[in-house]
Design an enzyme around this catalytic site. Structure first.
Site, mmCIF file in Angstrom:
data_model
loop_
_atom_site.group_PDB
_atom_site.id
_atom_site.type_symbol
_atom_site.label_atom_id
_atom_site.label_comp_id
_atom_site.label_asym_id
_atom_site.label_seq_id
_atom_site.Cartn_x
_atom_site.Cartn_y
_atom_site.Cartn_z
ATOM 1 N N SER A 1 -1.801 -1.436 11.785
ATOM 2 C CA SER A 1 -2.502 -0.275 12.325
ATOM 3 C C SER A 1 -3.983 -0.603 12.481
ATOM 4 C CB SER A 1 -2.322 0.921 11.396
ATOM 5 O OG SER A 1 -2.749 0.577 10.098
ATOM 6 N N HIS B 1 -5.401 -13.296 4.109
ATOM 7 C CA HIS B 1 -5.367 -12.788 2.733
ATOM 8 C C HIS B 1 -4.706 -13.751 1.758
ATOM 9 C CE1 HIS B 1 -5.753 -8.470 4.556
ATOM 10 N NE2 HIS B 1 -6.877 -9.147 4.585
ATOM 11 N N ASP C 1 3.214 -13.580 2.570
ATOM 12 C CA ASP C 1 4.576 -13.970 2.211
ATOM 13 C C ASP C 1 5.002 -15.353 2.680
ATOM 14 O OD1 ASP C 1 5.202 -13.517 5.010
ATOM 15 O OD2 ASP C 1 5.349 -11.385 4.542
ATOM 16 N N CYS D 1 -4.276 -22.872 -11.687
ATOM 17 C CA CYS D 1 -4.804 -22.632 -13.026
ATOM 18 C C CYS D 1 -6.316 -22.472 -12.908
ATOM 19 C CB CYS D 1 -4.454 -23.800 -13.936
ATOM 20 S SG CYS D 1 -5.345 -23.745 -15.514
ATOM 21 N N ARG E 1 0.824 -1.214 0.000
ATOM 22 C CA ARG E 1 0.000 0.000 0.000
ATOM 23 C C ARG E 1 0.855 1.259 0.000
ATOM 24 N NH1 ARG E 1 -1.482 -3.175 3.712
ATOM 25 N NH2 ARG E 1 -3.227 -4.555 3.392
HETATM 26 ZN ZN ZN Z 1 -4.410 -25.680 -16.444
#
Ligand code: ZN
Length: 239
Positions: free
Chosen positions: A190, A120, A105, A128, A35
């Site tokens: 925050s 997230h 991460d 795929c 961000r």
């Molecule tokens: Zn595929």
């Protein structure tokens, strides 16, 4: 009492610690908050980061999405820092019951943590959209432009984009962990990212700690606030 000593004592008195973390946990691993992507990027593409990392953008401007995603959100060389390592140690010693993170991460798992609720999603899971085949982060990062499956389908990261909902099982697991926690440590966030901020309201214990470099909206309610880099703070805890 000195703040670190107070934190140490609170940890010693707890056995079901839950850690709720945000981007600040990974900045000490040199992963910037996307961000905060600089003005240079916005100047180049004329879109704010939140818009680029949206479902609409992924569908309509896929190449631009991946350009941002690969350069501003995928840091495959990053290593866990002292915060990640201490939290993994606390879990191994039976003190910590879960980590809830807004980060994608995978550094908690890299540090050895087992019970991690990734609100997230994760850059390490990619599928795929046509056949469902799994691809790792390196495949996506190293693809020339948009990553495609061998079947020709478009690959999508298992990351929650703006306009997309959080995974229900992950939400429920996180809420249950917070409900049964005897200590809640909020770190590196925050607490402004909706709806994650609302999770904290499920905590019923009396040891609420906020570790964040800058003041957060929750500081007033916390039993302890330490405004220092989280890795340095947790690194000083003895288990
Ligand atoms: Zn595929």
């Amino acid at each position: 009492m000195e703040k670190i000593a107070k934190l140490q004592k609170m940890i010693e008195e707890s056995s079901r610690i839950v850690f709720f973390g945000g981007a600040g946990v990974s900045t000490e691993s040199n992963i910037p908050d996307f961000r905060s992507a600089d003005g240079l990027y916005q100047e180049k593409y004329h879109y704010p980061p939140e818009q680029v990392v949206s479902h609409t953008f992924f569908m309509r401007k896929t190449e631009l999405f991946y350009d941002f995603y690969k350069n501003k959100m995928m840091f495959l060389e990053a290593k866990p820092n002292k915060a990640h390592l201490k939290l993994a140690e606390l879990e191994a010693k039976g003190k910590l019951s879960a980590i809830i993170t807004q980060n994608i991460d995978g550094l908690h798992q890299a540090a050895g943590s087992k019970k991690v609720y990734e609100l997230h999603g994760s850059i390490h899971r990619n599928y795929c959209q046509k056949c469902g085949k799994f691809y790792n982060a390196a495949y996506v990062k190293n693809a020339d432009g948009i990553p495609y499956c061998e079947c020709g389908g478009l690959i999508k990261p298992d990351v929650v984009l703006y306009e997309e909902g959080l995974d229900n099982e992950v939400i429920q697991g996180a809420i249950n962990a917070i409900r049964s926690a005897d200590m809640l440590v909020i770190g590196g966030t925050s607490l402004v990212v909706y709806p994650a901020a609302g999770f904290i309201d499920y905590f019923r214990g009396n040891r609420l700690v906020v570790l964040n470099k800058s003041a957060t909206a929750r500081d007033v309610d916390a039993d302890l606030c330490i405004q220092e880099p989280i890795g340095e703070v947790l690194g000083r805890i003895q288990i």
